[in-house]
Design an enzyme around this catalytic site. Structure first.
Site: not given
Ligand code: G3P
Length: 216
Positions: A83
């Site tokens: 990634k």
């Molecule tokens: O896949 C990316 C994710 O982990 C981010 O999620 O909820 O932190 O925006 P969030």
């Protein structure tokens, strides 16, 4: 649509893998911190549970540093997906790794033009963050639709991996648009199974079945 779990919690991954519906896993530095585990150790455990793509993120910001970290990570297993962030160095690294046959997930995508760049760099997956766009009053789902249109216009093979998924509606709307993959916290994936009429229906069938006095 492929289902990935967005977590580094190995027990949660095991439970989801048991359903037979889990196609991959995504991790990031924040999820590793949340798990309290050693990064390499936990990724080694995840790749044994899930045979599909398992994203492990580099933290270097320069191309050489990213390549060095990717070298360490891709040795862990064949299903490791490197990634990288959506920056010029990240996309340079994406191109080098994907030309070499390594799966690459380009993360932190917030615009359709960024997704276009990632596809040109040969990304296996592009990760648009729908929830974080919603957080700033922009439509994350509109971004998925734009990327779908652009990728279809040019037959790009890069898979749209909807990330920062916060609720079942994000998954439903992404599926309607034809996103290839979604990654969500396990709690959101479990919500997909639930419907009150399913629970009520089971309870009513069981009550009537008991009344028949029969057994299978
Ligand atoms: O896949 C990316 C994710 O982990 C981010 O999620 O909820 O932190 O925006 P969030």
């Amino acid at each position: 649509m492929k289902f990935f779990a967005d977590t580094a919690e190995i027990e949660d991954i095991r439970k989801l893998a048991d359903t037979g519906l889990l196609d991959g896993v995504t991790t990031n530095p924040s999820l590793i911190k949340k798990s309290g585990r050693d990064f390499i150790e936990v990724v080694k455990e995840i790749v044994k549970v899930v045979p599909g793509p398992v994203s492990a993120e580099v933290v270097a910001l320069d191309h050489d540093g990213m390549m060095k970290e990717a070298e360490v990570l891709r040795k862990i297993a064949d299903n490791i997906t490197i990634k990288v962030p959506l920056t010029p160095d990240g996309l340079k690294t994406c191109k080098a790794l994907s030309s070499d046959g390594t799966m690459v997930n380009v993360t932190l995508c917030f615009s359709a033009n960024q997704a276009l760049l990632a596809a040109k760099a040969g990304a296996t997956f592009i990760s648009p963050f729908v929830g974080r766009l919603d957080d700033i009053s922009q439509s994350g789902i509109d971004l998925i639709a734009d990327i779908r249109m652009i990728y279809d216009n040019y037959d790009f093979g890069t898979e749209i991996l909807v990330a920062s998924v916060r609720n079942p509606v994000h998954i439903l709307e992404s599926a309607k648009i034809g996103a290839d993959v979604m990654t969500a916290p396990p709690s959101v994936i479990w919500q997909l199974f639930k419907h009150p009429l399913t629970d009520n229906g089971i309870a009513a069938f069981l009550k009537d079945w008991e009344a028949t006095g029969q057994q299978i």
